[in-house]
Structures are given as structure tokens and as C-alpha cells.
Scaffold this motif. Structure first.
Motif, PDB file in Angstrom:
ATOM      1  N   GLY A  47       2.118  -1.685   0.031  1.00  0.00           N
ATOM      2  CA  GLY A  47       1.603  -1.443  -1.308  1.00  0.00           C
ATOM      3  C   GLY A  47       3.101  -0.491  -1.736  1.00  0.00           C
ATOM      4  O   GLY A  47       4.111   0.084  -0.763  1.00  0.00           O
ATOM      5  N   VAL A  48       2.784   0.289  -2.299  1.00  0.00           N
ATOM      6  CA  VAL A  48       3.935   0.982  -3.200  1.00  0.00           C
ATOM      7  C   VAL A  48       3.885   2.044  -3.024  1.00  0.00           C
ATOM      8  O   VAL A  48       2.967   2.929  -3.532  1.00  0.00           O
ATOM      9  N   THR A  49       3.777   2.336  -1.573  1.00  0.00           N
ATOM     10  CA  THR A  49       3.475   3.856  -0.329  1.00  0.00           C
ATOM     11  C   THR A  49       3.885   5.027  -1.251  1.00  0.00           C
ATOM     12  O   THR A  49       5.345   5.518  -0.706  1.00  0.00           O
ATOM     13  N   SER A 104       1.549   3.915  -5.909  1.00  0.00           N
ATOM     14  CA  SER A 104       2.010   3.722  -7.391  1.00  0.00           C
ATOM     15  C   SER A 104       2.073   2.529  -8.744  1.00  0.00           C
ATOM     16  O   SER A 104       1.648   2.407  -9.368  1.00  0.00           O
ATOM     17  N   LYS A 105       1.317   1.546  -7.186  1.00  0.00           N
ATOM     18  CA  LYS A 105       0.811   0.004  -8.348  1.00  0.00           C
ATOM     19  C   LYS A 105      -0.417  -0.484  -7.445  1.00  0.00           C
ATOM     20  O   LYS A 105      -0.866   0.083  -6.814  1.00  0.00           O
ATOM     21  N   LEU A 106      -1.453  -0.273  -8.177  1.00  0.00           N
ATOM     22  CA  LEU A 106      -2.593  -1.301  -7.993  1.00  0.00           C
ATOM     23  C   LEU A 106      -2.731  -2.426  -7.418  1.00  0.00           C
ATOM     24  O   LEU A 106      -1.769  -3.260  -7.027  1.00  0.00           O
ATOM     25  N   LYS A 107      -3.687  -1.734  -5.637  1.00  0.00           N
ATOM     26  CA  LYS A 107      -3.420  -3.104  -4.401  1.00  0.00           C
ATOM     27  C   LYS A 107      -4.566  -4.078  -4.788  1.00  0.00           C
ATOM     28  O   LYS A 107      -5.719  -2.655  -4.453  1.00  0.00           O
ATOM     29  N   ASP A 108      -4.957  -5.282  -5.005  1.00  0.00           N
ATOM     30  CA  ASP A 108      -6.396  -5.237  -5.604  1.00  0.00           C
ATOM     31  C   ASP A 108      -7.330  -4.423  -5.539  1.00  0.00           C
ATOM     32  O   ASP A 108      -8.447  -4.719  -5.287  1.00  0.00           O
ATOM     33  N   TYR A 157      -5.276   4.574   0.223  1.00  0.00           N
ATOM     34  CA  TYR A 157      -5.374   3.666   1.351  1.00  0.00           C
ATOM     35  C   TYR A 157      -5.757   4.892   2.220  1.00  0.00           C
ATOM     36  O   TYR A 157      -5.617   6.177   1.838  1.00  0.00           O
ATOM     37  N   ILE A 158      -7.731   4.357   2.940  1.00  0.00           N
ATOM     38  CA  ILE A 158      -7.753   5.451   4.279  1.00  0.00           C
ATOM     39  C   ILE A 158      -7.266   4.319   5.535  1.00  0.00           C
ATOM     40  O   ILE A 158      -8.146   3.675   5.859  1.00  0.00           O
ATOM     41  N   THR A 170       6.030   8.071   4.328  1.00  0.00           N
ATOM     42  CA  THR A 170       6.127   7.131   4.167  1.00  0.00           C
ATOM     43  C   THR A 170       7.158   6.374   3.005  1.00  0.00           C
ATOM     44  O   THR A 170       8.598   6.894   2.796  1.00  0.00           O
ATOM     45  N   ASP A 171       7.155   4.570   3.152  1.00  0.00           N
ATOM     46  CA  ASP A 171       8.107   3.425   1.970  1.00  0.00           C
ATOM     47  C   ASP A 171       8.205   3.223   1.596  1.00  0.00           C
ATOM     48  O   ASP A 171       7.570   2.821   1.688  1.00  0.00           O
ATOM     49  N   ASP A 172       8.005   3.874   0.065  1.00  0.00           N
ATOM     50  CA  ASP A 172       7.704   2.767  -1.287  1.00  0.00           C
ATOM     51  C   ASP A 172       8.332   1.015  -1.200  1.00  0.00           C
ATOM     52  O   ASP A 172       7.837   0.931  -2.720  1.00  0.00           O
ATOM     53  N   LEU A 173       8.848   0.781  -0.456  1.00  0.00           N
ATOM     54  CA  LEU A 173       9.820  -0.570  -0.543  1.00  0.00           C
ATOM     55  C   LEU A 173       9.088  -0.939  -0.008  1.00  0.00           C
ATOM     56  O   LEU A 173       8.533  -2.272  -0.824  1.00  0.00           O
ATOM     57  N   ASN A 174       8.644  -1.014   1.082  1.00  0.00           N
ATOM     58  CA  ASN A 174       7.632  -2.049   1.684  1.00  0.00           C
ATOM     59  C   ASN A 174       7.117  -1.814   2.243  1.00  0.00           C
ATOM     60  O   ASN A 174       6.296  -2.843   2.996  1.00  0.00           O
TER      61      ASN A 174
END
Length: 426
Positions: free
Chosen positions: A61-63, A79-83, A88-89, A411-415
Motif C-alpha cells: 500500500g502507500v507506505t 497514508s491510505k487505509l488498506k482493508d 503494518y506489523i 519504504t516506497d510509497d508508490l508500490n
């Protein structure tokens, strides 16, 4: 018929056994969405001799920002909710170097996340929460966080709330400006005074141990920072540092002073050493790294040459325009060579179009508390030739963290990829 069934069953059992063996050995397995293999060497990432990058996870997700506990647990903010979740842990349960357990919690999006004083602090776009940790820095209760503060400005633009903490019980929170240049709407004239600075465009200080604070309980620590997404408390100098996203276009309202090319080259992205009550100058002045001067903004009477901001902070480091510094981390580990100790890593998640450089992690060496000349440390996260790209950008570095062993996590906020950078002396 029975014989055919038994033959098919044996084949499936064999496939299952091979899969189990691969999982047991911790060998790379293709990721379903991106095709990336987990725990493979990220060969596209260019690093100095002796360093290597490994992909720990992808498609998360957007990490955004990231924190690592003593036990090796990885906490990643989205920065955007996932499920429906925003944190994350990631855990390596058998310590074989492979993440084999993923859990999510927190029903709010955001950017900031830090471990400090027995708590995991995590920010939403309006406030900060904290979670009690055990001795291994593992969260005791993910479902019942304590609210440290709320009520910070969120108007959609540049609304991330990065955080840093000092040794005296204070937490620092960026409140980015929702205006790029503080112009009067529909004009090229600057608001005077810029009332945005009353509640945004700076860093505010709160008590880290006090719950249910509001904006009114905080104190503006440093003003004049358009959007400082990268902030970190440096224990060596015992001061707060920040990297600022510079403003945008000049030539739209001031073509008599700035060409389109100059708008692409200015202003510098900047790194500041902050102090309480200081002013970094936005929106009244900007730093021109080509002239190496603080220049009066055109909205306030500047022409691209007039200097200003005599009392404003001078950056300790300046970078090409529009690189988007999204994380700042002072390195205190022992894995990397000695020259990296107490220096600063910066994650850039954008590019300088004129220079065809970007999507990288830079390093700023510090000697006796003073910043030296910056350099590119980890390059080519984009995965394409920025001068003539033939495909989409692959990764945008966003968050940085230091692991217990001294490794660097990116972290990569794209993929939604997590990279681990290690060093082995040859």
C-alpha cells in the motif's frame, strides 16, 4: 478411475511438498501482484561498494514512515487505509531473515511513526496516538491506543504530520502549509501577514506524556517551514533538524522575473537545524542554491535578485528543486563504515526534471556537528532512465529507519515496497 485419482493426488502432494520446502528454506517466492521476489537482492539499486539492498516486502500500500523495534518488528504507516487499517506489523518469527507474519491495525491513515520511551507513537492527519510496548518493543494492545493530541489543521494539501521526540519528554509535529505560496486567492499578491502561519507552515511542540491535548496546548517551535515531512532529533547536537519541501511556480504570475526553466530549478529543497522561536522564512523568502542566497519572494516585492530574510534561518544543506525530501534520519548504528556515523540520510520521493535526478536516498556527512557536502547514497529506485524514461517509475523512497543491527530500511510509497540496506566489509 481410482488409479487416475491416486496419480493426481500424488502429483498435487508433490507440488505442495516442493512449495513447503521452498517456504521452509526461506527461498524467494514471486509476489502475486508485482512479480517481485521477496528477499531477493534489489540489483537495480545503485549503492557504494560493500552495500547491498534486499526487498523484504512489496505491494503493502502507500507506505510512508517506518520504525523498527528491538526484536526486529517492523512498524509501517500507511497514508491510505488498506482493508480499513493504517499500520503494518511485519515480523520474522523464526529469525531467518524472511518476513513471515503480517498484521494490520489502526483505523486511521497518516505518515508519522516513532518508537520512544516504551511507546510506539503514530500520527493521523490531525493528531497523534501512542501504544504501550513491552521490553522487546512489541505492542501490548493494538486495539486501544491512547490519544496524545488532536485538532491539527487538515485541509487536504500537505497534511502529513511527521513526528520526532527528544529526551526531555517533548514531541514535535510538523503541520504543513495548505497554501503553496500564501497568495491572495486568484492573484500573485502575497498575504501580509501570512495568516496560514497561525496554525500551519511550521513545527509545533507538545508534551509526549500528556494525553488528550488539543492544538491550543502546543507551542509553535519553529515557523516559516512550508512542509517539513522529514524531521529528526539529533542526539549528537541535541537539536531538531528538518528537511523542507520548497514552493512551486514563479513564472505563472511573474514571467518578467522568472522563466519556466527557472521555475523548474528553484527554489532549493532545504535542510535546517532548528531552534525554539526560529523562523525558516517561508513564504517571505526562499533559498536560491544557485546564487547561494536567501531571496525575497516575488509575492512580497522580490525580483529574483533582491535578498531578504536577514533574521531567517540559513539552511545547513541545500538540494536541487522539487526533489521532495520525505524522510530524515541521523544514523547512529555500527554496521556502516565510520564516516556514516552521526550523519544524516534523506529520502527523496520526487525528481529534479532539469537534472534528471531523483527517487534516491542522499547522505549528508556531519563532522563536529556541522553538515558537509551532500552525496547520493542509494540511487535508481525509479528503475528507469529519468532523462528518457521508457516505462513507469518503479519506486519512490519515502521513509527511513535504522534496525537493531544498524541496517537501513527504506519504504516506497508508490508500490509499497520495503528495502533493507546492509553493509559487509570485503
Amino acid at each position: 478411475m481410482q488409479r487416475r485419482f491416486l496419480k493426481t493426488a500424488v502429483m498435487f502432494a508433490g507440488f505442495a511438498g516442493i512449495g513447503a520446502l521452498l517456504a521452509y528454506r526461506g527461498l524467494p517466492e514471486p509476489d502475486n501482484k508485482s512479480g517481485k521476489k521477496i528477499n531477493e537482492v534489489a540489483k537495480d539499486i545503485k549503492l557504494p561498494a560493500g552495500f547491498s539492498a534486499t526487498i523484504l516486502a512489496s505491494d503493502l500500500g502507500v507506505t510512508r514512515h517506518i520504525a523498527i523495534g528491538k526484536s526486529g518488528d517492523i512498524y509501517v504507516k500507511l497514508s491510505k487505509l488498506k482493508d480499513g487499517k493504517g499500520i503494518y506489523i511485519l515480523r520474522d518469527t523464526n529469525k531467518d531473515g524472511v518476513i513471515d507474519d503480517k498484521k494490520m491495525f489502526g483505523n486511521y491513515p497518516g505518515t508519522g511513526i516513532r518508537i520512544h520511551g516504551g511507546f510506539l507513537y503514530s500520527s493521523s492527519n490531525t493528531g497523534v496516538y501512542r501504544y504501550k510496548l513491552n521490553e522487546k518493543e512489541e505492542i501490548i494492545d493494538t486495539e486501544n491506543p491512547e490519544k496524545v493530541l488532536d485538532g491539527l489543521v487538515d485541509k487536504g494539501r500537505d497534511n502529513a504530520k511527521p513526528i520526532a521526540l527528544d529526551k526531555n519528554g517533548n514531541i514535535y509535529v510538523t503541520v504543513g502549509s495548505y497554501s503553496d505560496d500564501c497568495r491572495v486567492k486568484g492573484t500573485g499578491k502575497g498575504m501580509s501577514p501570512c495568516t496560514v502561519l497561525d496554525s500551519a507552515g511550521g513545527i509545533w511542540k507538545f508534551e509526549a506524556g500528556k494525553l488528550n491535548q488539543t492544538f491550543a496546548d502546543g507551542k509553535r517551535y519553529t515557523t516559516g517551514l512550508k512542509n517539513a515531512v522529514g524531521i529528526d532529533w539529533d542526539t549528537k547536537t541535541n537539536t531538531l533538524f528538518a528537511t523542507q519541501h520548497g514552493r512551486g511556480k514563479f513564472d505563472d504570475f511573474y514571467p518578467q522575473y522568472y522563466t519556466a526553466k527557472q521555475s523548474a530549478e528553484l527554489p532549493a529543497e532545504t535542510m535546517f537545524q532548528l531552534s525554539e522561536g526560529a523562523d525558516a522564512g517561508w513564504p517571505y523568502v526562499y533559498f536560491d542554491h544557485i546564487q547561494n542566497k536567501k531571496i525575497l519572494s516575488p509575492e512580497y516585492g522580490g525580483d529574483g535578485k533582491k535578498t531578504g530574510g536577514e533574521k531567517a534561518l540559513t539552511p545547513v544543506a541545500a538540494f536541487p528543486a522539487h526533489l521532495g525530501p520525505n524522510a530524515l534520519m541521523f544514523y547512529t548504528g555500527n554496521m556502516f563504515p565510520a564516516r556514516y556515523k552521526n550523519g544524516a540520510f534523506i529520502a527523496f520521493h520526487n525528481q529534479s526534471v532539469p537534472l534528471h535526478k531523483g527517487y534516491m536516498v542522499a547522505f549528508v556527512p556531519f563532522v563536529n556537528g556541522k553538515a558537509g557536502k551532500w552525496e547520493i547514497f542509494a540511487d535508481n529506485f525509479a528503475g528507469v532512465n529519468l532523462a528518457a524514461p521508457e516505462g513507469p517509475i518503479q519506486h519512490r523512497p519515502c521513509g527511513l529507519a535504522q534496525g537493531p543491527d544498524g541496517a537501513l530500511y527504506v519504504t516506497d510509497d508508490l508500490n509499497g515496497t520495503i528495502f533493507k540496506i546492509d553493509y559487509k566489509k570485503k
